[in-house]
Design an enzyme around this catalytic site. Sequence first.
Site, PDB file in Angstrom:
ATOM      1  N   TRP A  82      -5.272  -0.110   0.598  1.00 18.27           N
ATOM      2  CA  TRP A  82      -6.830  -0.085  -0.095  1.00 18.27           C
ATOM      3  C   TRP A  82      -7.082   0.999  -0.429  1.00 18.27           C
ATOM      4  O   TRP A  82      -6.958   1.987   0.132  1.00 18.27           O
ATOM      5  CB  TRP A  82      -7.949  -0.463   1.148  1.00 18.27           C
ATOM      6  CG  TRP A  82      -9.274  -0.202   0.647  1.00 18.27           C
ATOM      7  CD1 TRP A  82      -9.801  -1.089  -0.352  1.00 18.27           C
ATOM      8  CD2 TRP A  82     -10.083   0.790   0.704  1.00 18.27           C
ATOM      9  NE1 TRP A  82     -11.019  -0.578  -0.822  1.00 18.27           N
ATOM     10  CE2 TRP A  82     -11.350   0.743  -0.146  1.00 18.27           C
ATOM     11  CE3 TRP A  82     -10.069   2.084   1.435  1.00 18.27           C
ATOM     12  CZ2 TRP A  82     -12.245   1.477  -0.163  1.00 18.27           C
ATOM     13  CZ3 TRP A  82     -11.052   2.736   1.395  1.00 18.27           C
ATOM     14  CH2 TRP A  82     -12.046   2.651   0.644  1.00 18.27           C
ATOM     15  N   GLU A 132      -5.962  -4.838  -0.433  1.00 12.54           N
ATOM     16  CA  GLU A 132      -7.327  -5.231  -0.382  1.00 12.54           C
ATOM     17  C   GLU A 132      -8.149  -5.258  -1.432  1.00 12.54           C
ATOM     18  O   GLU A 132      -7.974  -4.062  -1.998  1.00 12.54           O
ATOM     19  CB  GLU A 132      -7.709  -4.669   1.003  1.00 12.54           C
ATOM     20  CG  GLU A 132      -9.358  -4.771   1.316  1.00 12.54           C
ATOM     21  CD  GLU A 132      -9.766  -3.971   2.741  1.00 12.54           C
ATOM     22  OE1 GLU A 132      -8.951  -2.911   3.075  1.00 12.54           O
ATOM     23  OE2 GLU A 132     -10.578  -4.068   3.184  1.00 12.54           O
ATOM     24  N   LYS A 156     -11.991  -5.022  -3.437  1.00 13.78           N
ATOM     25  CA  LYS A 156     -13.164  -4.635  -3.092  1.00 13.78           C
ATOM     26  C   LYS A 156     -14.218  -4.764  -4.491  1.00 13.78           C
ATOM     27  O   LYS A 156     -13.593  -4.604  -5.622  1.00 13.78           O
ATOM     28  CB  LYS A 156     -13.390  -3.179  -2.705  1.00 13.78           C
ATOM     29  CG  LYS A 156     -14.561  -2.774  -2.237  1.00 13.78           C
ATOM     30  CD  LYS A 156     -14.594  -1.673  -1.122  1.00 13.78           C
ATOM     31  CE  LYS A 156     -15.730  -1.212  -0.706  1.00 13.78           C
ATOM     32  NZ  LYS A 156     -15.837  -0.125   0.227  1.00 13.78           N
ATOM     33  N   ASP A 174     -11.393  -8.674   2.775  1.00 12.90           N
ATOM     34  CA  ASP A 174     -12.705  -8.176   3.462  1.00 12.90           C
ATOM     35  C   ASP A 174     -13.670  -8.940   3.560  1.00 12.90           C
ATOM     36  O   ASP A 174     -14.225  -8.917   2.063  1.00 12.90           O
ATOM     37  CB  ASP A 174     -12.519  -6.613   3.391  1.00 12.90           C
ATOM     38  CG  ASP A 174     -13.756  -5.927   4.241  1.00 12.90           C
ATOM     39  OD1 ASP A 174     -14.670  -6.390   4.292  1.00 12.90           O
ATOM     40  OD2 ASP A 174     -13.131  -4.862   4.925  1.00 12.90           O
ATOM     41  N   HIS A 185     -16.519  -7.404   0.934  1.00 11.56           N
ATOM     42  CA  HIS A 185     -16.183  -6.792  -0.337  1.00 11.56           C
ATOM     43  C   HIS A 185     -16.614  -7.755  -1.458  1.00 11.56           C
ATOM     44  O   HIS A 185     -15.771  -7.909  -2.371  1.00 11.56           O
ATOM     45  CB  HIS A 185     -14.715  -6.513  -0.270  1.00 11.56           C
ATOM     46  CG  HIS A 185     -14.340  -5.298   0.548  1.00 11.56           C
ATOM     47  ND1 HIS A 185     -13.144  -4.666   0.674  1.00 11.56           N
ATOM     48  CD2 HIS A 185     -15.398  -4.419   1.187  1.00 11.56           C
ATOM     49  CE1 HIS A 185     -13.080  -3.505   1.439  1.00 11.56           C
ATOM     50  NE2 HIS A 185     -14.479  -3.496   1.958  1.00 11.56           N
ATOM     51  N   HIS A 224      -9.712  -8.754   6.855  1.00 15.03           N
ATOM     52  CA  HIS A 224     -10.707  -7.897   7.455  1.00 15.03           C
ATOM     53  C   HIS A 224     -11.897  -8.608   7.762  1.00 15.03           C
ATOM     54  O   HIS A 224     -12.667  -8.857   7.000  1.00 15.03           O
ATOM     55  CB  HIS A 224     -11.028  -6.600   6.630  1.00 15.03           C
ATOM     56  CG  HIS A 224     -10.059  -5.476   6.501  1.00 15.03           C
ATOM     57  ND1 HIS A 224      -9.973  -4.386   6.005  1.00 15.03           N
ATOM     58  CD2 HIS A 224      -8.641  -5.588   7.393  1.00 15.03           C
ATOM     59  CE1 HIS A 224      -8.751  -3.745   6.319  1.00 15.03           C
ATOM     60  NE2 HIS A 224      -8.156  -4.536   7.110  1.00 15.03           N
ATOM     61  N   ASP A 237     -21.447  -3.871   1.763  1.00  9.74           N
ATOM     62  CA  ASP A 237     -20.338  -3.401   2.347  1.00  9.74           C
ATOM     63  C   ASP A 237     -20.460  -2.374   3.626  1.00  9.74           C
ATOM     64  O   ASP A 237     -20.031  -1.326   3.652  1.00  9.74           O
ATOM     65  CB  ASP A 237     -19.111  -2.929   1.679  1.00  9.74           C
ATOM     66  CG  ASP A 237     -17.894  -2.684   2.517  1.00  9.74           C
ATOM     67  OD1 ASP A 237     -17.650  -3.580   3.595  1.00  9.74           O
ATOM     68  OD2 ASP A 237     -17.319  -1.814   2.275  1.00  9.74           O
ATOM     69  N   ASP A 248     -20.108  -2.548   6.932  1.00  9.82           N
ATOM     70  CA  ASP A 248     -19.513  -2.498   8.077  1.00  9.82           C
ATOM     71  C   ASP A 248     -20.118  -2.408   9.429  1.00  9.82           C
ATOM     72  O   ASP A 248     -19.820  -1.815  10.373  1.00  9.82           O
ATOM     73  CB  ASP A 248     -18.523  -1.125   7.851  1.00  9.82           C
ATOM     74  CG  ASP A 248     -17.555  -1.215   6.834  1.00  9.82           C
ATOM     75  OD1 ASP A 248     -16.736  -2.096   6.710  1.00  9.82           O
ATOM     76  OD2 ASP A 248     -17.609  -0.501   5.561  1.00  9.82           O
ATOM     77  N   ASP A 289     -12.718  -4.753  11.227  1.00 13.21           N
ATOM     78  CA  ASP A 289     -12.846  -3.504  10.310  1.00 13.21           C
ATOM     79  C   ASP A 289     -14.425  -3.268  10.207  1.00 13.21           C
ATOM     80  O   ASP A 289     -15.258  -3.954   9.363  1.00 13.21           O
ATOM     81  CB  ASP A 289     -12.360  -3.598   8.922  1.00 13.21           C
ATOM     82  CG  ASP A 289     -12.648  -2.388   8.045  1.00 13.21           C
ATOM     83  OD1 ASP A 289     -12.886  -1.475   8.614  1.00 13.21           O
ATOM     84  OD2 ASP A 289     -12.429  -2.801   6.780  1.00 13.21           O
TER      85      ASP A 289
HETATM   86  C1  RNT Z   1     -13.009  -0.125   3.037  1.00 13.96           C
HETATM   87  C2  RNT Z   1     -12.000  -0.952   3.400  1.00 13.96           C
HETATM   88  C3  RNT Z   1     -11.077  -0.443   4.112  1.00 13.96           C
HETATM   89  C4  RNT Z   1     -11.558   0.617   5.328  1.00 13.96           C
HETATM   90  C5  RNT Z   1     -10.487   0.916   6.402  1.00 13.96           C
HETATM   91  C6  RNT Z   1     -10.876   2.235   6.992  1.00 13.96           C
HETATM   92  O1  RNT Z   1     -14.081  -0.604   2.267  1.00 13.96           O
HETATM   93  O2  RNT Z   1     -12.838  -2.242   4.042  1.00 13.96           O
HETATM   94  O3  RNT Z   1     -10.379  -1.607   4.634  1.00 13.96           O
HETATM   95  O4  RNT Z   1     -12.774   0.045   6.002  1.00 13.96           O
HETATM   96  O5  RNT Z   1      -9.349   1.064   5.523  1.00 13.96           O
HETATM   97 ZN    ZN Z   2     -11.490  -3.534   5.004  1.00 13.48          ZN
END
Ligand code: RNT
Ligand code: ZN
Length: 416
Positions: free
Chosen positions: A181, A222, A224, A256, A259, A283, A291, A293, A323
């Site tokens: 990523w 990955e 985004k 993810d 994203h 993720h 995003d 988290d 994640d």
């Molecule tokens: C960032 C991505 C990525 C990170 C990690 C720490 O938006 O989701 O995967 O969260 O690599």
């Molecule tokens: Zn991620």
Amino acid sequence: MNAYEIAKEQYAGLGVDTEKVLDKLKSIPVSLHCWQGDDVTGFDQKGPLTGGIQTTGNYLGRARNPEELFEDIRKVFEITPGTKKLNVHASYAIFDEGEFADRDKIEPRHFKRWVELAKEYGVGIDFNPTFFSHPMVKDGLTLTSPDENVRRFWIEHGKACIRIANYFARETGQTCVINFWIGDGYKDIPADRMGPRLRYKDSLEQIFTESYDFDKVKPCVESKVFGIGVESFTAGSSEFALSFAATHDRCIPLMDNGHYHPTEVVSDKIPALLCFFDEIALHITRPVRWDSDHVVLFDDETKEMAKEIVRSDALDRVYMALDYFDASINRIGAWATGFRNWQKALLNAMLMPHDKLKELQNAGRFSELMACQEGLKLLPVGAVWDEYLRRCGVKGELEWFEDVLAYEKETLSNRK
Ligand code: RNT
Ligand code: ZN
């Protein structure tokens, strides 16, 4: 009869064998991200978190070194049920006293202690090159940089990480998913969107010339949609990552669920990708408006993602990794809550009579399907969950947090 026995009979009436479900659930590996314990700081640098991601909050007890992070991981392992994998970022390299290797020069030996930890628990390790929080990130760019020195540095980092992934797979005897990523993008409207993407494509192709056995080492890309400070353009968009994985052997896509645009859902994307890819990676996180988290909850979309994996009979085709990173609450509690909730979501999905529901759909009996799906929501999933925790030797829903409080008092609060 106890609550589990009653639930077992009830599920048997629907054709669901709870004993089989419990055995299976216990064996599904879910990757536990090391970065919840220290707010994605890592051990190889002291600077701020960059790359369009951010942690907010300043709760006591952040792990400041490998010893503290390992101690915390052990605690999380203890208070969560099920099979884990460790998910490690390259920035968590562990150097000997006075030693340092930059990201383009890191070696397997810098991750020896992670292997020792994994072996102690008999778990595998997944890996992530770290393309952020580093002085060689120039103008927010790494693998897409127009500066060839910068791009070369990060390509070498990617290759070094593949060699480390090979080492993890060899040492643990388990598959190592290695996720690429990058946060590369632009805050404002760019003049060239294709150039950075062509450079990203070329960089990945160069990285993947490093040798690896695709049966054991699984590179992912990955995607985004945007990041903080790079709102207008992200090189590794969804179309980019999917197309790359689709057109390159020995590479798989990673989604993810933080994203995408807020009304897009990854649950719907899982079966779409499974029509075309042998394997995909996830993720699992919780976006709140963006995003962000946040810690994974047992909420509707989390349940829906698990259902799609189970319904598609794809538990062995989907690599699942958590994640999220919350620094505003007890980090051990955050970590364990998310892990436990993804386990619950899998259990909930595995307890559903999917064949019957599919029959109703195919027969066009939609009002019955709706009633049935609603009815399933109140079945005693909780009783089966309690039994699962008991069999895994883990405390129940309203008891496990006592351990977190005790750990905070005895350990975390001394980290000043
Ligand atoms: C960032 C991505 C990525 C990170 C990690 C720490 O938006 O989701 O995967 O969260 O690599
Ligand atoms: Zn991620």
